[in-house]
Scaffold this motif. Structure first.
Motif, PDB file in Angstrom:
ATOM      1  N   GLU B 107       0.830  -1.204   0.000  1.00 53.85           N
ATOM      2  CA  GLU B 107       0.000   0.000   0.000  1.00 53.85           C
ATOM      3  C   GLU B 107       0.870   1.261   0.000  1.00 53.85           C
ATOM      4  O   GLU B 107       0.586   2.230  -0.707  1.00 53.85           O
ATOM      5  N   LEU B 108       1.944   1.222   0.791  1.00 54.29           N
ATOM      6  CA  LEU B 108       2.842   2.377   0.841  1.00 54.29           C
ATOM      7  C   LEU B 108       3.560   2.558  -0.502  1.00 54.29           C
ATOM      8  O   LEU B 108       3.772   3.683  -0.957  1.00 54.29           O
ATOM      9  N   ALA B 109       3.884   1.429  -1.145  1.00 54.66           N
ATOM     10  CA  ALA B 109       4.539   1.512  -2.456  1.00 54.66           C
ATOM     11  C   ALA B 109       3.606   2.192  -3.455  1.00 54.66           C
ATOM     12  O   ALA B 109       4.057   2.980  -4.303  1.00 54.66           O
ATOM     13  N   GLY B 110       2.306   1.904  -3.339  1.00 50.44           N
ATOM     14  CA  GLY B 110       1.316   2.537  -4.224  1.00 50.44           C
ATOM     15  C   GLY B 110       1.318   4.046  -4.051  1.00 50.44           C
ATOM     16  O   GLY B 110       1.188   4.801  -5.019  1.00 50.44           O
ATOM     17  N   ILE B 111       1.476   4.496  -2.803  1.00 48.47           N
ATOM     18  CA  ILE B 111       1.493   5.943  -2.533  1.00 48.47           C
ATOM     19  C   ILE B 111       2.764   6.569  -3.088  1.00 48.47           C
ATOM     20  O   ILE B 111       2.728   7.608  -3.732  1.00 48.47           O
ATOM     21  N   ASP B 112       3.885   5.896  -2.863  1.00 44.03           N
ATOM     22  CA  ASP B 112       5.156   6.393  -3.422  1.00 44.03           C
ATOM     23  C   ASP B 112       5.049   6.547  -4.935  1.00 44.03           C
ATOM     24  O   ASP B 112       5.528   7.527  -5.507  1.00 44.03           O
ATOM     25  N   GLU B 113       4.393   5.567  -5.551  1.00 43.14           N
ATOM     26  CA  GLU B 113       4.299   5.572  -7.018  1.00 43.14           C
ATOM     27  C   GLU B 113       3.465   6.774  -7.495  1.00 43.14           C
ATOM     28  O   GLU B 113       3.863   7.500  -8.419  1.00 43.14           O
ATOM     29  N   ILE B 114       2.330   7.012  -6.828  1.00 42.37           N
ATOM     30  CA  ILE B 114       1.452   8.131  -7.230  1.00 42.37           C
ATOM     31  C   ILE B 114       2.162   9.469  -7.023  1.00 42.37           C
ATOM     32  O   ILE B 114       2.117  10.349  -7.890  1.00 42.37           O
ATOM     33  N   LEU B 115       2.829   9.621  -5.864  1.00 36.44           N
ATOM     34  CA  LEU B 115       3.508  10.891  -5.579  1.00 36.44           C
ATOM     35  C   LEU B 115       4.634  11.136  -6.591  1.00 36.44           C
ATOM     36  O   LEU B 115       4.843  12.258  -7.042  1.00 36.44           O
ATOM     37  N   ALA B 116       5.330  10.057  -6.951  1.00 38.15           N
ATOM     38  CA  ALA B 116       6.404  10.195  -7.938  1.00 38.15           C
ATOM     39  C   ALA B 116       5.818  10.557  -9.299  1.00 38.15           C
ATOM     40  O   ALA B 116       6.336  11.431  -9.996  1.00 38.15           O
ATOM     41  N   ALA B 117       4.708   9.897  -9.657  1.00 34.95           N
ATOM     42  CA  ALA B 117       4.109  10.137 -10.972  1.00 34.95           C
ATOM     43  C   ALA B 117       3.635  11.591 -11.099  1.00 34.95           C
ATOM     44  O   ALA B 117       3.727  12.186 -12.169  1.00 34.95           O
ATOM     45  N   LEU B 118       3.153  12.159  -9.992  1.00 35.29           N
ATOM     46  CA  LEU B 118       2.679  13.548 -10.024  1.00 35.29           C
ATOM     47  C   LEU B 118       3.799  14.542  -9.705  1.00 35.29           C
ATOM     48  O   LEU B 118       3.556  15.739  -9.620  1.00 35.29           O
ATOM     49  N   ASP B 119       4.991  13.997  -9.498  1.00 30.42           N
ATOM     50  CA  ASP B 119       6.168  14.824  -9.230  1.00 30.42           C
ATOM     51  C   ASP B 119       6.001  15.671  -7.969  1.00 30.42           C
ATOM     52  O   ASP B 119       6.357  16.851  -7.940  1.00 30.42           O
ATOM     53  N   ILE B 120       5.395  15.084  -6.940  1.00 27.31           N
ATOM     54  CA  ILE B 120       5.237  15.824  -5.683  1.00 27.31           C
ATOM     55  C   ILE B 120       5.871  15.056  -4.517  1.00 27.31           C
ATOM     56  O   ILE B 120       5.467  15.206  -3.361  1.00 27.31           O
ATOM     57  N   LYS B 121       6.859  14.230  -4.834  1.00 23.68           N
ATOM     58  CA  LYS B 121       7.543  13.490  -3.759  1.00 23.68           C
ATOM     59  C   LYS B 121       8.177  14.429  -2.737  1.00 23.68           C
ATOM     60  O   LYS B 121       8.240  14.127  -1.551  1.00 23.68           O
ATOM     61  N   ALA B 122       8.627  15.587  -3.222  1.00 26.34           N
ATOM     62  CA  ALA B 122       9.291  16.541  -2.320  1.00 26.34           C
ATOM     63  C   ALA B 122       8.315  17.079  -1.268  1.00 26.34           C
ATOM     64  O   ALA B 122       8.736  17.556  -0.217  1.00 26.34           O
ATOM     65  N   LEU B 123       7.011  16.981  -1.564  1.00 26.81           N
ATOM     66  CA  LEU B 123       6.016  17.499  -0.612  1.00 26.81           C
ATOM     67  C   LEU B 123       5.576  16.438   0.392  1.00 26.81           C
ATOM     68  O   LEU B 123       4.819  16.735   1.314  1.00 26.81           O
ATOM     69  N   ALA B 124       6.016  15.186   0.197  1.00 25.59           N
ATOM     70  CA  ALA B 124       5.428  14.045   0.910  1.00 25.59           C
ATOM     71  C   ALA B 124       5.282  14.263   2.415  1.00 25.59           C
ATOM     72  O   ALA B 124       4.263  13.911   2.999  1.00 25.59           O
ATOM     73  N   PHE B 125       6.297  14.847   3.036  1.00 23.61           N
ATOM     74  CA  PHE B 125       6.227  14.972   4.496  1.00 23.61           C
ATOM     75  C   PHE B 125       6.065  16.420   4.949  1.00 23.61           C
ATOM     76  O   PHE B 125       6.380  16.779   6.082  1.00 23.61           O
ATOM     77  N   ARG B 126       5.512  17.220   4.038  1.00 19.90           N
ATOM     78  CA  ARG B 126       5.069  18.564   4.425  1.00 19.90           C
ATOM     79  C   ARG B 126       3.643  18.441   4.937  1.00 19.90           C
ATOM     80  O   ARG B 126       2.889  17.554   4.531  1.00 19.90           O
ATOM     81  N   GLU B 127       3.270  19.358   5.821  1.00 19.36           N
ATOM     82  CA  GLU B 127       1.888  19.317   6.326  1.00 19.36           C
ATOM     83  C   GLU B 127       0.947  19.981   5.342  1.00 19.36           C
ATOM     84  O   GLU B 127       1.339  20.922   4.642  1.00 19.36           O
ATOM     85  N   LEU B 128      -0.293  19.500   5.310  1.00 18.04           N
ATOM     86  CA  LEU B 128      -1.266  20.042   4.361  1.00 18.04           C
ATOM     87  C   LEU B 128      -1.411  21.554   4.518  1.00 18.04           C
ATOM     88  O   LEU B 128      -1.545  22.279   3.540  1.00 18.04           O
ATOM     89  N   GLY B 129      -1.368  22.018   5.771  1.00 17.45           N
ATOM     90  CA  GLY B 129      -1.550  23.437   6.048  1.00 17.45           C
ATOM     91  C   GLY B 129      -0.450  24.321   5.473  1.00 17.45           C
ATOM     92  O   GLY B 129      -0.622  25.522   5.319  1.00 17.45           O
ATOM     93  N   GLU B 130       0.701  23.719   5.148  1.00 21.57           N
ATOM     94  CA  GLU B 130       1.822  24.511   4.620  1.00 21.57           C
ATOM     95  C   GLU B 130       1.767  24.654   3.106  1.00 21.57           C
ATOM     96  O   GLU B 130       2.583  25.355   2.516  1.00 21.57           O
ATOM     97  N   LEU B 131       0.819  23.956   2.466  1.00 22.49           N
ATOM     98  CA  LEU B 131       0.839  23.899   1.001  1.00 22.49           C
ATOM     99  C   LEU B 131       0.118  25.082   0.371  1.00 22.49           C
ATOM    100  O   LEU B 131      -0.801  25.651   0.961  1.00 22.49           O
ATOM    101  N   SER B 132       0.521  25.417  -0.840  1.00 15.48           N
ATOM    102  CA  SER B 132      -0.188  26.444  -1.597  1.00 15.48           C
ATOM    103  C   SER B 132      -1.437  25.806  -2.212  1.00 15.48           C
ATOM    104  O   SER B 132      -1.592  24.581  -2.204  1.00 15.48           O
ATOM    105  N   GLY B 133      -2.309  26.650  -2.761  1.00 15.51           N
ATOM    106  CA  GLY B 133      -3.541  26.143  -3.375  1.00 15.51           C
ATOM    107  C   GLY B 133      -3.243  25.142  -4.485  1.00 15.51           C
ATOM    108  O   GLY B 133      -3.889  24.095  -4.589  1.00 15.51           O
ATOM    109  N   GLY B 134      -2.244  25.455  -5.303  1.00 17.10           N
ATOM    110  CA  GLY B 134      -1.905  24.570  -6.411  1.00 17.10           C
ATOM    111  C   GLY B 134      -1.357  23.242  -5.914  1.00 17.10           C
ATOM    112  O   GLY B 134      -1.705  22.172  -6.429  1.00 17.10           O
TER     113      GLY B 134
END
Lengths: 355, 251
Positions: B107-134
């Motif tokens: 299941e975790l591998a599935g998440i890694d794969e999606i985050l990599a595919a969307l090129d947002i791996k760098a955001l993985a351990f940022r909190e939702l509240g810190e993110l921009s709208g985009g």
């Protein structure tokens, strides 16, 4: 998109997540250890001070200690110490789930009027001798408090079933209840005899000295019965915090989950309040501490809320015995005084955005 | 491959009908369909109705779906919520709904794969509240995809994204739809995106369907005048791609 990601680097997130989860489990264990230590200190303190070693001996080698020590620890101090644990845990979990389902950081048994309703119920018994439920007249005060607390909680519950009622409306209704019951309480206090007035004031301050083993068992039983209900819904409850639409898009039946949780939480909040009086701070702040420590994944947040609430009230119980030598101050008064500095440290010391 | 068709579908809030009489041709897996229309046309309501989050008249025909009614997933426009969760946890949360506490490596591998595919791996351990709208919008796409939908209804998924990300996301969704055999419906305001990426287009205005068919046949000067109240042309650019040019508001 990123097609350059190699298989070797793709699972970095997985490893990182495992470490994060382990760190949270370690934090929970640390909280549990702190709670155990606090309970031991709580049992060591009193008119006759014992050492922690003596308390541990009384706990684990009861047949090898003096009768006096055994009686003091087991029959006098343990119900009070465990009442602090069960009441703190219950109020904190109730607050945590109220904040979750109402998406409001100010939601708690205190701010939604449940505590105020209980106080009014208790005052009805103390001032007017009026039993809301004509059963067990010897327990008129807690039964009245419970009946009014449940009535307030059920009112909130049924209001939330009405079409078009939003979570903001619920919070406003709760605040209206607080003002209503406080006004009614003030009216009763105005009409009360001096003796009854003193009893009402003492009750509303909240005190663990009313603790007995049956009260501990009842509070613990309700807590133990309700936690699995929340635990089973852990993913769904966490999803609620992403917003109603998002949770629904994940397949969560938001309305049903919210109503069921509200009903369970009502019971969880009404029981301890009816036994120990108004203890406001823990139901509001316990969950915030838990949130700051482990985030809002309910698999960690739920046990952390239990432990933070229990620890907060247990430490308060210790402090309430040590401020004035020989006197035990009402715990409802001390809770905020102890909790606020600790809360400030967490708020200003944490980079984590908590609401 | 999965296929979706709507027959006389409608939805109401209480007694107030928001959309009615929506009928479409068969929308095949592997295709992108744009849902377009002015503000308050009923696009989000229609999506919620198709996803089963609202009830109403008409029939949503779903054929060859392997996961029953869970085949259709709705990705809401609202990316709000201020939960104290990391991006990784929020995507895990989407994947784990309705299942147990234990999280498997797979299941975790599935998440890694999606985050990599969307090129947002760098955001993985940022909190939702810190993110921009985009960034939140990209996380919402990850949350929707990790649930492996067969039909995905995306409510304005590019509204907060910069130009690069808009193109990137739509091209990615096009590839993903083709490779996974997924039918994707996207509510869009940018009609050039519809022209470039969407095989079909459905036009909704005032809660009723105004047109449905291949995008090039639906986005016409006449439709733009009647529905959007603008004078516009669809012309070919130097690379042969259809481009919408708006001249003025309609008289």
């Amino acid at each position: 998109m990123s097609i350059l990601t190699s298989p070797a680097t793709i699972h970095v997130g997985r490893e990182h997540y495992r470490v994060l989860a382990l760190r949270r489990i370690a934090l929970l264990l640390l909280l549990a250890a702190a709670l155990f230590a606090s309970v031991c200190v709580d049992m060591a303190l009193g008119p006759a001070n014992y050492t922690i070693g003596e308390v541990l001996s009384a706990l684990f080698q009861a047949d090898q200690v003096s009768d006096q020590l055994r009686v003091v620890v087991w029959d006098i101090r343990m119900p009070i110490a465990l009442m602090a644990v069960t009441v703190g845990a219950s109020l904190s979990v109730a607050g945590a789930q109220m904040q979750t389902i109402l998406a409001n950081p100010l939601a708690s048994p205190f701010t939604l009027g449940i505590s105020a309703a209980a106080s009014f119920g208790a005052a009805l018994a103390l001032v007017a001798g009026m039993a809301i439920l004509p059963i067990a007249v010897n327990y008129m005060v807690p039964i009245n408090a419970f009946a009014m607390a449940m009535a307030a909680a059920l009112f909130i519950h049924f209001a939330s079933t009405l079409r078009g009622v939003t979570v903001e409306t619920i919070v406003l209704l709760g605040i209206a209840l607080v003002f209503t019951f406080n006004a009614l309480l003030a009216l009763l206090q105005y009409l009360a005899s001096e003796q009854a007035l003193a009893a009402v004031v003492f009750w509303t301050m909240g005190s663990l000295t009313k603790a007995t083993w049956p009260k501990v068992w009842i509070t613990a039983a309700v807590l133990v019965a309700t936690i699995p209900l929340f635990a089973r819904q852990a993913w769904a409850l966490t999803a609620l915090r992403l917003g109603e639409d998002k949770a629904a898009s994940f397949g969560v039946n938001v309305r049903s989950l919210r109503l069921r949780t509200m009903l369970t939480v009502s019971l969880l909040a009404a029981i301890p309040v009816s036994f120990v009086g108004t203890i406001g701070f823990v139901g509001l702040v316990g969950p915030h501490m838990a949130r700051m420590l482990v985030g809002e994944d309910q698999r960690f947040f739920l046990p952390a809320s239990v432990l933070c609430g229990a620890l907060l009230l247990s430490v308060t119980s210790v402090v309430s015995k040590t401020i004035l030598p020989g006197a035990i101050l009402p715990i409802g008064v001390i809770t905020a005084l102890v909790g606020v500095p600790f809360f400030f440290v967490l708020i200003f010391g944490s980079r984590r955005r908590a609401w | 491959m999965v296929a979706l068709a709507l027959q006389d579908v409608g939805a109401a809030y209480g007694k107030r009908p928001i959309v009615s009489g929506i009928t479409t041709e068969l929308l095949q897996g592997g295709s992108l369909t744009a849902l377009i229309g002015p503000n308050a046309a009923g696009k989000s309501t229609l999506f919620k109705r198709i996803a089963g989050l609202l009830s109403g008249p008409g029939t949503v025909h779903l054929t060859n779906a392997t996961s029953g009614k869970d085949a259709i997933r709705y990705m809401p426009q609202d990316t709000g919520g201020n939960a104290v969760l990391t991006v990784y946890e929020s995507v895990l949360l989407a994947a784990k709904q309705g299942s147990g506490w234990r999280v498997s490596d797979q299941e975790l591998a599935g998440i890694d794969e999606i985050l990599a595919a969307l090129d947002i791996k760098a955001l993985a351990f940022r909190e939702l509240g810190e993110l921009s709208g985009g960034q939140r919008q990209l996380v919402a796409i990850a949350q929707a995809l990790v649930r492996k939908p067969e039909v995905l209804l995306m409510d304005e998924p590019t509204s907060a994204l910069d130009l690069y990300r808009q193109i990137e996301v739509l091209a990615f969704m096009q590839r993903r739809a083709r490779s996974a055999g997924m039918a994707v419906l996207i509510a869009l305001h940018d009609l050039n995106h519809a022209l470039r990426y969407c095989d079909h287009t459905i036009v909704v205005a005032d809660g009723r369907m105004q047109a449905s068919g291949p995008t090039a046949e639906v986005i016409t000067p006449q439709m733009l005048r009647e529905i959007y109240r603008v004078e516009a042309r669809v012309e070919r650019c130097s690379r042969g791609r259809p481009v919408l040019i708006v001249d003025s508001t309609a008289a």
